[in-house]
Design an enzyme around this catalytic site. Structure first.
Site, mmCIF file in Angstrom:
data_model
loop_
_atom_site.group_PDB
_atom_site.id
_atom_site.type_symbol
_atom_site.label_atom_id
_atom_site.label_comp_id
_atom_site.label_asym_id
_atom_site.label_seq_id
_atom_site.Cartn_x
_atom_site.Cartn_y
_atom_site.Cartn_z
ATOM 1 N N GLY A 1 -17.573 41.058 46.742
ATOM 2 C CA GLY A 1 -17.808 41.149 45.305
ATOM 3 C C GLY A 1 -18.918 41.943 44.591
ATOM 4 N N ARG A 2 -19.294 41.758 43.813
ATOM 5 C CA ARG A 2 -20.488 42.767 43.249
ATOM 6 C C ARG A 2 -21.784 42.751 44.206
ATOM 7 N NH1 ARG A 2 -19.227 39.295 39.203
ATOM 8 N NH2 ARG A 2 -18.168 39.990 37.416
ATOM 9 N N ILE A 3 -22.037 41.505 44.564
ATOM 10 C CA ILE A 3 -23.372 41.675 45.410
ATOM 11 C C ILE A 3 -23.026 41.963 46.816
ATOM 12 C CG2 ILE A 3 -25.004 39.922 46.437
ATOM 13 C CD1 ILE A 3 -24.872 38.272 43.724
ATOM 14 N N THR B 1 -27.198 34.476 51.152
ATOM 15 C CA THR B 1 -28.011 34.477 49.992
ATOM 16 C C THR B 1 -26.862 34.133 48.914
ATOM 17 O OG1 THR B 1 -27.384 36.751 49.765
ATOM 18 C CG2 THR B 1 -29.660 36.499 50.547
ATOM 19 N N ARG C 1 -24.265 30.755 48.740
ATOM 20 C CA ARG C 1 -24.488 29.398 48.423
ATOM 21 C C ARG C 1 -24.783 28.455 50.007
ATOM 22 N NH1 ARG C 1 -25.801 30.687 44.236
ATOM 23 N NH2 ARG C 1 -24.849 29.816 42.238
ATOM 24 N N GLU D 1 -30.804 21.562 48.410
ATOM 25 C CA GLU D 1 -31.913 22.374 48.232
ATOM 26 C C GLU D 1 -32.755 21.449 47.366
ATOM 27 O OE1 GLU D 1 -30.928 26.083 46.038
ATOM 28 O OE2 GLU D 1 -29.731 26.636 47.829
ATOM 29 N N HIS E 1 -34.633 29.931 47.711
ATOM 30 C CA HIS E 1 -33.431 30.392 46.826
ATOM 31 C C HIS E 1 -34.064 31.362 45.440
ATOM 32 C CE1 HIS E 1 -29.380 29.045 44.749
ATOM 33 N NE2 HIS E 1 -29.415 30.464 44.338
#
Ligand code: DGY
Length: 369
Positions: A214-216, A284, A286, A315, A334
């Protein structure tokens, strides 16, 4: 026209008119007193007057609950047209707190820490728009929102570079064993320049496997290419065999898939065993993408060489979790999108989405169907 809304029991602080948010986790804007829920007061400097004027021109004033203070001034803009009730504490509201407030909510800005589930939505008969302050939205029950025709927004794009930077920072830090080298300096173990001390691995010519382009994922791929890496990837159309062949050949594996029922524990014991013993895993995305018990065993048993996690499940990670004494592991809290630029722009988008949703217009960044 001055519009006065009844305060729900245990309310946080509500600002009519201008809202003043101060950057920083748990920071408190003027007019706020942390830990004193239940009081409803206008922001200093003309809150009431602002509300009167706003009410006169915009009769559609809605009560909006924001589950934490957001950086920047975006909430000021929201407070120009709506009632803004910000959870005043550093720690997020519990599910019970959220459900208690639900009956009064018309607009909601939630964070990844807030479970916006069917129970909450059911208890929020006035809720007309949900705007998640994150690109991910696995904390929201989309079906429950859809059943009530409540639009849901998120904050894509503006955090892509920040998150890709962090993924790459973690990748470099594990590759070059930075935590260990830094600790050695502080422990007085830096006695000389050692030909074999703290040897890491080079990025140039190594294979970077991106899981989820995806974008990341794409932004991390570009960084990898800049470092002379060979980049391979899987995407939403890839099969289990595609993933298996990526894992077999990647020296670094970086996770960027969304967390869904299909991707939960995508990286489990079998997958970890299929990776190169020299491989390094970066997450980075989930925490739920990785089976943490299996990862702890893989690091301790040497089936992979290292890992860095910016996200865990749960978390924060409990201090007695077996991962915490695993070798060659970095865990950060996070912070993928934690740059001032990204977080302020996320707040602007979250407000844009909420304003549009409350006005019955399409959200500029609605979550995909
Ligand atoms: C997101 O946006 O989904 C991140 O996890 C928090 O920035």
């Amino acid at each position: 026209m001055l519009i006065v809304l009844e305060n729900p029991p245990d309310s946080g602080l509500i600002f009519g008119g201008r809202f003043h948010a101060r950057a920083g986790a748990g920071g408190c804007g003027p007019g706020r007193r942390p830990g004193r829920g239940g009081a409803r007061r206008p922001a200093r400097g003309g809150g009431r007057a602002g509300l009167r004027e706003i009410g006169k021109n915009r009769p559609t004033l809605a009560r909006c609950f924001i589950t934490r203070t957001l950086p920047g001034t975006a909430l000021d803009r929201l407070a120009q047209t709506h009632e803004v009730d910000v959870w005043p504490q550093h720690l997020p509201p519990t599910h019970e707190d959220l459900v208690k407030r639900a009956p009064a909510m018309e607009g909601l800005i939630s964070l990844p820490t807030d479970p916006i589930d069917a129970e909450l939505i059911e208890n929020a008969p006035l809720l007309r728009a949900i705007s998640n302050y994150a690109v991910g939205y696995d904390n929201i029950d989309l079906q429950a929102a859809k059943a009530r025709q409540i639009p849901v927004g998120h904050t894509p794009d503006v955090l892509t570079n920040a998150t890709a930077d962090l993924a790459f920072a973690l990748l470099l830090a594990v590759a070059r064993r930075l935590p260990e080298a830094m600790a050695a300096v502080r422990a007085g173990e830096w006695l000389t320049w050692g030909p074999s001390s703290h040897l890491g691995v080079e990025l140039a010519n190594a294979t970077l496997g991106i899981v989820g382009l995806g974008r990341i994922g794409q932004a991390v791929a570009r960084r990898g290419e800049g470092f002379g890496m060979r980049v391979i990837h899987t995407d939403s159309r890839s099969t289990a065999d595609d993933l298996a062949s990526l894992l077999e050949s990647a020296d670094f594996v970086s996770l960027h898939a969304p967390l869904t029922e299909d991707t939960r524990h995508l990286i489990d014991e079998t997958v970890l065993n299929a990776m190169k013993p020299t491989a390094i895993l970066i997450n980075t995305g989930r925490g739920g993408l990785v089976d943490h018990d299996a990862l702890a065993a893989a690091l301790k048993g040497g089936s992979i060489a290292g890992a860095a996690l910016d996200v865990t499940e749960p978390e924060p990670i409990p201090l007695d979790h077996p991962l915490l004494d695993a070798p060659n592991l970095i865990i950060t809290p996070h912070i993928g999108s934690a740059t001032t630029t990204a977080r302020e722009r996320m707040a602007e988008i979250a407000v844009d989405n909420l304003l549009a949703g409350l006005a019955g217009e399409p959200m500029p960044h609605a979550v995909p169907d």
